[in-house]
Every structure is written in structure tokens, then in C-alpha cells.
Design a protein around this motif. Structure first.
Motif, PDB file in Angstrom:
ATOM      1  N   LEU A  19       2.688   5.113   4.501  1.00  0.00           N
ATOM      2  CA  LEU A  19       1.748   6.215   4.736  1.00  0.00           C
ATOM      3  C   LEU A  19       2.467   7.441   5.290  1.00  0.00           C
ATOM      4  N   TYR A  20       3.720   7.593   4.944  1.00  0.00           N
ATOM      5  CA  TYR A  20       4.546   8.673   5.454  1.00  0.00           C
ATOM      6  C   TYR A  20       4.165  10.020   4.822  1.00  0.00           C
ATOM      7  N   LYS A  21       4.546  11.099   5.506  1.00  0.00           N
ATOM      8  CA  LYS A  21       4.369  12.482   5.021  1.00  0.00           C
ATOM      9  C   LYS A  21       2.916  12.786   4.650  1.00  0.00           C
ATOM     10  N   ASN A  22       2.029  12.480   5.576  1.00  0.00           N
ATOM     11  CA  ASN A  22       0.644  12.885   5.449  1.00  0.00           C
ATOM     12  C   ASN A  22       0.272  13.702   6.679  1.00  0.00           C
TER      13      ASN A  22
ATOM     14  N   LEU B  80       0.858  -1.175   0.000  1.00  0.00           N
ATOM     15  CA  LEU B  80       0.000   0.000   0.000  1.00  0.00           C
ATOM     16  C   LEU B  80       0.897   1.228   0.000  1.00  0.00           C
ATOM     17  N   ASP B  81       0.882   1.973  -1.105  1.00  0.00           N
ATOM     18  CA  ASP B  81       1.765   3.123  -1.291  1.00  0.00           C
ATOM     19  C   ASP B  81       0.964   4.421  -1.281  1.00  0.00           C
ATOM     20  N   LEU B  82       0.919   5.071  -0.133  1.00  0.00           N
ATOM     21  CA  LEU B  82       0.180   6.325   0.004  1.00  0.00           C
ATOM     22  C   LEU B  82       1.020   7.372   0.715  1.00  0.00           C
ATOM     23  N   GLY B  83       2.308   7.324   0.489  1.00  0.00           N
ATOM     24  CA  GLY B  83       3.190   8.320   1.068  1.00  0.00           C
ATOM     25  C   GLY B  83       3.031   9.664   0.380  1.00  0.00           C
ATOM     26  N   ASN B  84       3.097  10.749   1.169  1.00  0.00           N
ATOM     27  CA  ASN B  84       3.073  12.114   0.643  1.00  0.00           C
ATOM     28  C   ASN B  84       1.853  12.352  -0.248  1.00  0.00           C
ATOM     29  N   ALA B  85       0.689  11.908   0.233  1.00  0.00           N
ATOM     30  CA  ALA B  85      -0.534  11.983  -0.567  1.00  0.00           C
ATOM     31  C   ALA B  85      -1.534  13.008  -0.037  1.00  0.00           C
ATOM     32  N   ARG B  86      -1.121  13.835   0.922  1.00  0.00           N
ATOM     33  CA  ARG B  86      -1.967  14.905   1.488  1.00  0.00           C
ATOM     34  C   ARG B  86      -3.192  14.351   2.213  1.00  0.00           C
ATOM     35  N   LEU B  87      -3.084  13.157   2.722  1.00  0.00           N
ATOM     36  CA  LEU B  87      -4.201  12.529   3.416  1.00  0.00           C
ATOM     37  C   LEU B  87      -4.244  12.969   4.877  1.00  0.00           C
TER      38      LEU B  87
ATOM     39  N   ASP C  27       6.136   2.406   7.393  1.00  0.00           N
ATOM     40  CA  ASP C  27       6.583   3.792   7.311  1.00  0.00           C
ATOM     41  C   ASP C  27       5.420   4.732   7.603  1.00  0.00           C
ATOM     42  N   LEU C  28       5.423   5.271   8.813  1.00  0.00           N
ATOM     43  CA  LEU C  28       4.381   6.206   9.252  1.00  0.00           C
ATOM     44  C   LEU C  28       4.987   7.545   9.653  1.00  0.00           C
ATOM     45  N   TYR C  29       6.197   7.823   9.250  1.00  0.00           N
ATOM     46  CA  TYR C  29       6.883   9.029   9.693  1.00  0.00           C
ATOM     47  C   TYR C  29       6.264  10.293   9.083  1.00  0.00           C
ATOM     48  N   SER C  30       6.501  11.402   9.763  1.00  0.00           N
ATOM     49  CA  SER C  30       6.027  12.721   9.333  1.00  0.00           C
ATOM     50  C   SER C  30       4.507  12.769   9.214  1.00  0.00           C
ATOM     51  N   ASN C  31       3.852  12.450  10.322  1.00  0.00           N
ATOM     52  CA  ASN C  31       2.415  12.613  10.464  1.00  0.00           C
ATOM     53  C   ASN C  31       2.143  13.321  11.792  1.00  0.00           C
ATOM     54  N   ASN C  32       0.936  13.204  12.313  1.00  0.00           N
ATOM     55  CA  ASN C  32       0.590  13.763  13.619  1.00  0.00           C
ATOM     56  C   ASN C  32       0.012  12.681  14.521  1.00  0.00           C
ATOM     57  N   LEU C  33       0.572  11.490  14.435  1.00  0.00           N
ATOM     58  CA  LEU C  33       0.071  10.365  15.213  1.00  0.00           C
ATOM     59  C   LEU C  33       0.362  10.569  16.695  1.00  0.00           C
TER      60      LEU C  33
ATOM     61  N   ARG D 225       9.693   3.029  10.791  1.00  0.00           N
ATOM     62  CA  ARG D 225       9.957   4.465  10.853  1.00  0.00           C
ATOM     63  C   ARG D 225       8.714   5.182  11.378  1.00  0.00           C
ATOM     64  N   LEU D 226       8.849   5.696  12.604  1.00  0.00           N
ATOM     65  CA  LEU D 226       7.751   6.400  13.272  1.00  0.00           C
ATOM     66  C   LEU D 226       8.156   7.815  13.647  1.00  0.00           C
ATOM     67  N   ASN D 227       9.263   8.294  13.135  1.00  0.00           N
ATOM     68  CA  ASN D 227       9.781   9.605  13.511  1.00  0.00           C
ATOM     69  C   ASN D 227       8.878  10.733  13.014  1.00  0.00           C
ATOM     70  N   ARG D 228       9.024  11.895  13.665  1.00  0.00           N
ATOM     71  CA  ARG D 228       8.280  13.105  13.326  1.00  0.00           C
ATOM     72  C   ARG D 228       6.772  12.904  13.473  1.00  0.00           C
ATOM     73  N   ASN D 229       6.403  12.431  14.643  1.00  0.00           N
ATOM     74  CA  ASN D 229       5.005  12.341  15.032  1.00  0.00           C
ATOM     75  C   ASN D 229       4.849  12.976  16.405  1.00  0.00           C
ATOM     76  N   ARG D 230       3.817  12.597  17.140  1.00  0.00           N
ATOM     77  CA  ARG D 230       3.599  13.117  18.501  1.00  0.00           C
ATOM     78  C   ARG D 230       3.373  11.951  19.453  1.00  0.00           C
ATOM     79  N   LEU D 231       4.112  10.880  19.244  1.00  0.00           N
ATOM     80  CA  LEU D 231       3.957   9.674  20.042  1.00  0.00           C
ATOM     81  C   LEU D 231       4.493   9.887  21.456  1.00  0.00           C
ATOM     82  N   THR D 232       3.849   9.250  22.421  1.00  0.00           N
ATOM     83  CA  THR D 232       4.241   9.367  23.825  1.00  0.00           C
ATOM     84  C   THR D 232       4.471   7.978  24.414  1.00  0.00           C
TER      85      THR D 232
END
Length: 210
Positions: A93-96, A67-74, A116-122, A140-147
Motif C-alpha cells: 500500500l505504498y505511495k498513497n 494485495l497490490d495497491l501501491g501508488n494507487a492515489r488512495l 510496504d506502507l512507505y510514502s503515506n501520511n500514517l 518498510r514504513l519510511n516517509r510517514n509521520r510515525l512517532t
């Protein structure tokens, strides 16, 4: 000869059923997402299977493998139904602008190689269920808001080559056992409450999250 025919008949019946289950799972994702660029326009639930949909790759049995939905403005949320994609190997699903938690049901994707879920607001914690992904090589989970803490169960992932959780709000200490022994500090940077490396027998990782 009769057994061969029965096997062929069962295969012809079961594969469309599996495809329908996977199509339903992906359509559940579509309903949970806002898609301003219409990248999911081809995701039509009335089709026999989702293998004709854009950004979806299938194997010879019409089972979803990528499933390729990286950088898709989702924007929107991930759904637990993704755990039904039994042969999925790549979930990109990165960069959404995805929000909400990472579903623990992703731990059912036993063939997953790359998540790849990096660069989201998870938000929320990293599910310990991801430790069941024995084939996983890239997480890759970097650049999110994980706690929360980094689950110690993840150190059991023997095939893990890349682990990125920088730029979150993780706490505790950095694991150093198993596959984590080869990851550099860069993989963990910019987590203000995350300390490291972990000291065996120390209570510091417990205190750091309180």
C-alpha cells in the motif's frame, strides 16, 4: 473412502465461508478509502469471493495471498479487518495518501512476508504486535509521520532482511540486537528525535522520548 468424502465436503463448505470473511475484510478497507482513480471498482461484495477483484491475488483454495495497491492515489485509513486475511503474504500500500494508525491487528497475519506502507501520511506508533510476524522479511514504513519508539520486540524477527523507518518522527534509540545488528544508519535517518546506536543498560532511550 467415507472419510475422504466427508473431508472433501467440509472443504467445499469451509473455503467459500473463508472467502466470504476475506471478501468482507477487503470491502471494509474499500469503504474506508477514497478512490479517485477507481482502482477498486471491481471490488464487488456480492461475489462469492474476492479472487476475481483487480489487485487481489489468491491461492488454489481461493484465499487471499497478496494485495497490490501501491501508488494507487488512495486516501483514507487502514482497517483492523485486514487482520482476517490469514494467508496474506504481501501487503503493498505504498505511495498513497493513507492517514491514521497502523492497526495492531496486522500482527495476526502470520504468513506475511512483506509489509510496504512507505510514502503515506500514517501517524501514531509502530505496533509491537508486528513482532508476531515470524515470516516477515521486508518492513518498510519510511516517509510517514510515525512517532514513538521503535518497539524492541521487533528485534525478535529472525527473518527480517529489510527495515526502513527513515523520514518519520521516531524517538528513543536505535536497537542493535537480533536482526537489527545488520541494518545501516540509512534505515533510520531523518528522525530528529531518534538517537543511536542503543547502549545496553543506558537510560538515554527513555529520556529521549520525554
Amino acid at each position: 473412502m467415507a472419510f475422504w468424502f466427508v473431508g472433501l465436503l467440509l472443504s467445499s463448505v469451509l473455503n467459500p465461508l473463508k472467502a466470504n470473511v476475506e471478501g468482507d475484510a477487503l470491502y471494509a478497507l474499500r469503504r474506508a478509502l477514497h478512490d479517485p482513480a477507481n482502482v477498486l471498482q471491481s471490488w464487488d461484495p456480492t461475489l462469492v469471493n474476492p479472487c476475481t477483484w483487480f489487485h487481489v491475488t489468491c491461492d488454489q483454495d481461493n484465499r487471499v495471498t497478496r494485495l497490490d495497491l501501491g501508488n494507487a492515489r488512495l486516501s483514507g485509513r487502514l482497517v483492523p479487518e485486514l487482520g482476517r486475511l490469514e494467508r496474506l503474504q504481501y501487503l503493498e500500500l505504498y505511495k498513497n495518501q493513507l492517514t491514521g494508525n497502523i492497526p495492531e491487528e496486522l500482527g495476526k497475519l502470520s504468513r506475511l512476508v512483506s509489509l510496504d506502507l512507505y510514502s503515506n501520511n500514517l501517524t501514531g506508533t509502530i505496533p509491537p504486535s508486528l513482532s508476531k510476524l515470524a515470516s516477515l522479511r521486508f518492513l518498510r514504513l519510511n516517509r510517514n509521520r510515525l512517532t514513538g519508539r521503535i518497539p524492541r520486540e521487533l528485534t525478535q524477527l529472525k527473518n527480517l532482511k529489510i527495515f526502513e523507518v527513515s523520514d518519520n518522527d521516531l524517538c528513543g534509540t536505535i536497537p542493535t540486537s537480533g536482526s537489527f545488528s545488520k541494518f545501516s544508519e540509512k534505515s533510520f535517518e531523518n528522525n530528529q528525535r531518534l538517537k543511536g546506536p542503543e547502549l545496553i543498560g543506558s537510560v538515554s532511550y527513555v529520556l529521549a522520548c520525554n
